[in-house]
Scaffold this active site. Structure first.
Site, PDB file in Angstrom:
ATOM      1  N   LYS A   1       0.812  -1.213   0.000  1.00 43.25           N
ATOM      2  CA  LYS A   1       0.000   0.000   0.000  1.00 43.25           C
ATOM      3  C   LYS A   1       0.853   1.275   0.000  1.00 43.25           C
ATOM      4  CE  LYS A   1      -0.691   0.130   5.047  1.00 43.25           C
ATOM      5  NZ  LYS A   1       0.018   1.388   5.313  1.00 43.25           N
TER       6      LYS A   1
ATOM      7  N   ARG B   1      -8.204   8.392   4.486  1.00 50.94           N
ATOM      8  CA  ARG B   1      -9.151   7.358   4.047  1.00 50.94           C
ATOM      9  C   ARG B   1      -9.959   6.837   5.219  1.00 50.94           C
ATOM     10  NH1 ARG B   1      -8.870   2.149   4.999  1.00 50.94           N
ATOM     11  NH2 ARG B   1      -6.701   2.320   5.662  1.00 50.94           N
ATOM     12  N   ARG B   2      -9.281   6.516   6.316  1.00 51.12           N
ATOM     13  CA  ARG B   2      -9.996   6.022   7.494  1.00 51.12           C
ATOM     14  C   ARG B   2     -10.891   7.105   8.083  1.00 51.12           C
ATOM     15  NH1 ARG B   2      -4.480   3.189   9.582  1.00 51.12           N
ATOM     16  NH2 ARG B   2      -4.828   1.100   8.725  1.00 51.12           N
TER      17      ARG B   2
ATOM     18  N   ARG C   1       0.987   4.637  18.986  1.00 53.74           N
ATOM     19  CA  ARG C   1      -0.436   4.821  18.717  1.00 53.74           C
ATOM     20  C   ARG C   1      -1.308   4.159  19.775  1.00 53.74           C
ATOM     21  NH1 ARG C   1      -1.275   5.402  12.307  1.00 53.74           N
ATOM     22  NH2 ARG C   1       0.780   6.199  11.793  1.00 53.74           N
TER      23      ARG C   1
END
Length: 324
Positions: A81, A134-135, A162
């Site tokens: 990706k 995108r998310r 994260r």
């Protein structure tokens, strides 16, 4: 072939080292040669800017490709990706192994599911961290259509950083890729696997790309033993869609090619795509189904057909980033 060690170029992150180590073991088995990891720092690893600000396209792969072209490594492993959709003529994707789970996942406080987050959040608004437009687009669109109150918060950093935002209470949840957590053995921390009906993954998500110099015919042939034809046509269709939309790696585009099968045979391929504004207020989501592509050109055509339909529905106006 020679018994000399092959040099595998890899990013330095824990995830990159884990997935490159797995590829190294597989390459050693098929070639009979030892494989040594060569750690390379990319611009995406050192920049603290959000990916949407630095463009996203190629920031994690350019340094690896430069090392390949200089002959400092024999092959490189990328998260597919992260690859730009235009392939350099002097490099070749020798293998795309079997894809891991392409879905996104939630790591949330109190082991909560996505749909339960807002109901139990302080002030009724769930704060969800992700560095991906995108998310953000799809989470916000889903929340709007289901009456959920969420706030998407831009973050960067490795997996520990994260998830740390959740553990510290700064965020209610973060969204990560299932494949990445699987490769570092941390799927037990997932609290919700997000269906592709909720969030379509990034084109190529969950797949790896093994790249080497186009002139190294022996190595290309050896690495080909690791290639999975179904994964290759699926991600080719997804990346063709991305390219036809003229969108970069950090644009709010999701895509997933599914192989539809009955009890005996794979029958068709379904390609789904989505583009949306990051606040989720507007989206274009379409799909197309056809015979499983038997060649690269057929997979490319499938992506272009769906992209044309999405553009006709106004997809271009919803993307914050257009590839140059």
């Amino acid at each position: 072939m020679s018994t000399k060690a092959l040099r595998l170029g890899t990013r330095r992150s824990k995830l990159a080292m884990a997935q490159s180590g797995q590829v190294a073991d597989a390459v050693s088995q098929v070639t009979g040669r030892p494989v040594e990891l060569v750690e390379i720092t990319t611009y995406g690893d050192t920049s603290r800017e959000h990916l949407a600000q630095i463009g996203g396209t190629g920031v994690f792969v350019t340094a690896l490709r430069d090392a390949l072209l200089r002959g400092e490594v024999d092959f490189a492993v990328h998260s597919l990706k992260d690859l730009p959709t235009t392939q350099p003529e002097d490099l070749v994707l020798a293998a795309i192994p079997v894809r891991e789970d392409p879905r996104d996942v939630l790591v949330a406080r109190d082991a909560l599911k996505f749909t339960d987050l807002a109901a139990s959040a302080p002030r009724g608004v769930a704060r969800i961290g992700t560095g991906s437009p995108r998310r953000m687009a799809q989470l916000n669109a889903y929340a709007r259509s289901h009456g959920l109150d969420i706030e998407t918060v831009p973050i960067r950093g490795n997996v520990d950083t994260r998830i740390g935002y959740v553990r510290s209470g700064d965020l209610d949840a973060v969204v990560l890729a299932a494949a990445g957590l699987s490769r570092i053995g941390r799927t037990d921390e997932v609290t919700d696997f997000l269906s592709a009906d909720t969030v379509l993954p990034a084109p190529g998500q969950g797949a790896l790309a093994i790249e080497c110099a186009a002139g190294n015919a022996d190595l290309i042939a050896a690495l080909g033993a690791l290639d999975d034809p179904f994964t290759r046509v699926a991600v080719t269709a997804e990346r063709s869609l991305l390219a036809a939309l003229e969108a970069g790696c950090s644009a709010p585009v999701g895509a997933l090619a599914d192989l539809l099968a009955d009890e005996r045979n794979v029958k068709e391929m379904r390609l789904r795509g989505i583009v949306g504004t990051t606040d989720g207020s507007r989206t274009v989501q379409l799909s197309t189904t056809g015979p499983v592509p038997q060649a690269h050109d057929q997979a490319m055509a499938l992506g272009r057909v769906l992209a044309d339909e999405m553009l006709a529905q106004g997809a271009a106006g919803l993307m914050g980033e257009r590839a140059q």
